[in-house]
Scaffold this motif. Structure first.
Motif, PDB file in Angstrom:
ATOM      1  N   ALA A 156       0.838  -1.202   0.000  1.00 14.25           N
ATOM      2  CA  ALA A 156       0.000   0.000   0.000  1.00 14.25           C
ATOM      3  C   ALA A 156       0.870   1.248   0.000  1.00 14.25           C
ATOM      4  CB  ALA A 156      -0.914  -0.005   1.228  1.00 14.25           C
ATOM      5  N   LEU A 157       0.388   2.297  -0.627  1.00 17.20           N
ATOM      6  CA  LEU A 157       1.150   3.541  -0.751  1.00 17.20           C
ATOM      7  C   LEU A 157       0.929   4.413   0.487  1.00 17.20           C
ATOM      8  CD1 LEU A 157       0.425   4.359  -4.514  1.00 17.20           C
ATOM      9  CD2 LEU A 157       2.196   2.878  -3.528  1.00 17.20           C
ATOM     10  N   VAL A 158       1.354   3.914   1.623  1.00 17.86           N
ATOM     11  CA  VAL A 158       1.049   4.576   2.892  1.00 17.86           C
ATOM     12  C   VAL A 158       1.685   5.959   3.009  1.00 17.86           C
ATOM     13  CG1 VAL A 158       1.283   4.395   5.402  1.00 17.86           C
ATOM     14  CG2 VAL A 158       0.584   2.401   4.057  1.00 17.86           C
ATOM     15  N   PRO A 159       2.960   6.156   2.674  1.00 14.84           N
ATOM     16  CA  PRO A 159       3.503   7.518   2.779  1.00 14.84           C
ATOM     17  C   PRO A 159       2.724   8.532   1.942  1.00 14.84           C
ATOM     18  CG  PRO A 159       5.284   5.938   2.526  1.00 14.84           C
ATOM     19  CD  PRO A 159       4.017   5.192   2.286  1.00 14.84           C
ATOM     20  N   GLU A 160       2.291   8.118   0.767  1.00 12.98           N
ATOM     21  CA  GLU A 160       1.506   9.021  -0.077  1.00 12.98           C
ATOM     22  C   GLU A 160       0.150   9.334   0.562  1.00 12.98           C
ATOM     23  OE1 GLU A 160       4.232   6.748  -2.926  1.00 12.98           O
ATOM     24  OE2 GLU A 160       3.281   6.459  -0.992  1.00 12.98           O
ATOM     25  N   MET A 161      -0.451   8.334   1.196  1.00 16.76           N
ATOM     26  CA  MET A 161      -1.732   8.558   1.871  1.00 16.76           C
ATOM     27  C   MET A 161      -1.560   9.511   3.049  1.00 16.76           C
ATOM     28  SD  MET A 161      -3.262   4.685   1.711  1.00 16.76           S
ATOM     29  CE  MET A 161      -3.233   3.776   0.154  1.00 16.76           C
ATOM     30  N   LEU A 162      -0.523   9.304   3.834  1.00 23.83           N
ATOM     31  CA  LEU A 162      -0.262  10.199   4.958  1.00 23.83           C
ATOM     32  C   LEU A 162      -0.002  11.622   4.469  1.00 23.83           C
ATOM     33  CD1 LEU A 162       2.007   7.872   7.118  1.00 23.83           C
ATOM     34  CD2 LEU A 162      -0.325   8.570   7.655  1.00 23.83           C
ATOM     35  N   GLU A 163       0.724  11.740   3.369  1.00 21.73           N
ATOM     36  CA  GLU A 163       1.005  13.059   2.811  1.00 21.73           C
ATOM     37  C   GLU A 163      -0.275  13.768   2.395  1.00 21.73           C
ATOM     38  OE1 GLU A 163       3.239  16.313   1.620  1.00 21.73           O
ATOM     39  OE2 GLU A 163       3.897  14.537   2.730  1.00 21.73           O
ATOM     40  N   ARG A 164      -1.248  12.979   1.956  1.00 15.07           N
ATOM     41  CA  ARG A 164      -2.547  13.536   1.562  1.00 15.07           C
ATOM     42  C   ARG A 164      -3.432  13.864   2.757  1.00 15.07           C
ATOM     43  NH1 ARG A 164      -3.807  15.666  -3.416  1.00 15.07           N
ATOM     44  NH2 ARG A 164      -2.854  14.445  -5.080  1.00 15.07           N
TER      45      ARG A 164
END
Length: 458
Positions: free
Chosen positions: A304-312
């Protein structure tokens, strides 16, 4: 009023409202009637008394782990479906529980909840095995014609969590392919009512096991949203998990979006096969996600693209998923696997730090579950749910950065004690629950019998 005082502790508090892990090198914590009454650095205040004083002698004292995505009934089904991705593994594992009775599933759930507690997990979002048993998948959908079990099959799973002494959010499938819409809602409401009748200090809430990913109903999301609004429950959907039929899975995101599901009460479990547009819309709508790295690796689901989700700005929690697909429900392993997966994917060590995964597996999970006012951190007024972890047994050497060492170097070998509400529930991996021995006997007897009756190979 009962009072427990811990001294000489390396406290990791994970406080709300900051990214600071809240480390206190040499501190104390006071517990009164199951809740944290005070904590601080150095020696306890002069004159502070307690019924029991525990000198932890330099051990870490940290929040009990919170698993935001769990299936506790699977504890006796480890090691199955090793050659399969998600749906083949489900056929192997959930095909077994198709033959389970309410009594069987009670003891399996109790066994799983005690296993979580023994491994430092004090709160779990628990997906119960549905009343409608698992069915084969055809073109990305379940067939929808499996018979429905009695309501007791669900309620006994909630009872088992309570008897084990784990705090839990009870996640219930609506089984929307059986009966009229009124019957579906009434049946679900009965299960919710049972959960809400249990001790609210342990049964922290009820939730929907979102089934849109595999439901044959085109209006499955609308049915779930109606129940969310009527009963004031949350929803966590297994979604965008499997590496098969990805365009079909992605197309179903619009069902939740158009039904008005996106919001703080909506969680997406796994959320791997995403697109930038899906992440953006989920984040803007206020939905959160639960990340299961150990499970995702075991089932070859992806990362899962977790860092990208957190950044969003998405809120993220971490879960241990099935014991049948993490095999060892080890939160330290889960954190490390998640961190290393992200670093390997991004080739950037700053994309996932130890402090981040610790927060996601404690307070972050509690936040997406809506229970962060009660669990997830060591703060005054919250339940005194915590672990005692000794970095010298076995010894890991100097603690150059204690919080990072806690994540990177600790393991179940170092876990000495687990407390729920200030009460010792596990010591060196051994449960203090009087039902623990019977749960072991029952699971070892009942599950092989089910397998034999179904003709499953051993």
């Amino acid at each position: 009023m009962t009072r427990l005082l811990l001294t000489n502790a390396r406290l990791i508090t994970v406080p709300a409202g900051t990214d600071d892990p809240g480390f206190i090198d040499g501190g104390w914590m006071l517990v009164e009637d199951g809740r944290i009454a005070g904590l601080g650095a150095g020696e306890p205040p002069s004159g502070m008394t307690a019924d029991e004083v525990v000198d932890v002698d330099g051990s870490f004292v940290a929040p009990g782990f919170v698993s935001s995505h769990s299936h506790l009934f699977t504890s006796g089904l480890r090691g199955l479906g090793v050659t399969e991705t998600l749906y083949g593994w489900c056929d192997s594992m959930l095909g077994m529980t198709a033959g389970a009775s309410a009594d069987d599933i009670y003891w399996s759930t109790l066994h799983g909840a005690l296993d979580f507690l023994g491994n430092g997990v004090t709160t779990a979002y628990n997906f119960t095995d549905p009343l409608q048993s698992w069915e084969r998948m055809v073109e990305g959908k379940r067939v929808g014609d499996a018979p429905l079990r009695e309501l007791e099959y669900h309620t006994r799973q909630a009872d088992a969590c309570l008897d084990a002494g784990i705090r839990f959010v009870d996640s219930i499938a609506m089984d929307a392919t059986v009966g009229s819409d009124d019957e579906v809602h009434d049946r679900f409401a009965q299960s919710v009512a049972h959960t809400r009748s249990l001790d609210p200090d342990f049964a922290l809430g009820a939730s929907i096991m979102g089934q849109v990913q595999w439901s044959p109903r085109e209006d499955a999301a609308e049915i779930e949203v109606q129940a969310m609004r009527r009963l004031g429950v949350t929803n966590q959907a297994h979604f965008l998990e499997s590496p098969e039929a990805v365009p079909l899975q992605q197309a179903k995101f619009t069902m939740y979006r158009d039904a008005g599901a996106l919001g703080p009460d909506m969680m997406f479990g796994h959320f791997i096969q995403t697109t930038p547009e899906i992440i953006e819309q989920a984040a803007e709508g206020g939905a959160s996600m639960s990340w299961q790295p150990a499970s995702n690796g075991r089932l070859a689901s992806g990362v899962a693209l977790v860092p990208e989700m957190l950044e969003r700005g998405m809120k993220v929690g971490m879960g241990l998923d099935d014991q049948a697909c993490t095999d060892v429900s080890d939160p330290w392993q889960n954190m490390r696997m998640g961190m290393t997966m992200q670093r390997a994917r991004t080739k950037d060590p700053l994309s996932m730090m130890p402090e981040t995964v610790l927060r996601l597996h404690t307070l972050g999970s509690a936040e997406i579950m809506g229970v962060d006012d009660r669990v997830g951190s060591l703060e005054v007024g919250k339940f005194a749910d915590f672990v005692v972890v000794d970095p010298r047994r076995p010894d890991v050497g100097p603690l150059w950065h204690p919080v990072r060492s806690y994540v990177l170097s600790m393991s179940l070998r170092n876990l000495s004690r687990v407390y729920v509400g200030g009460r010792l529930v596990s010591e060196h991996g051994l449960s203090t629950n009087r039902m623990s021995a019977e749960a072991t006997v029952r699971v070892h007897a009942q599950l092989p019998q089910i397998a034999a009756e179904l003709g499953h190979p051993r």
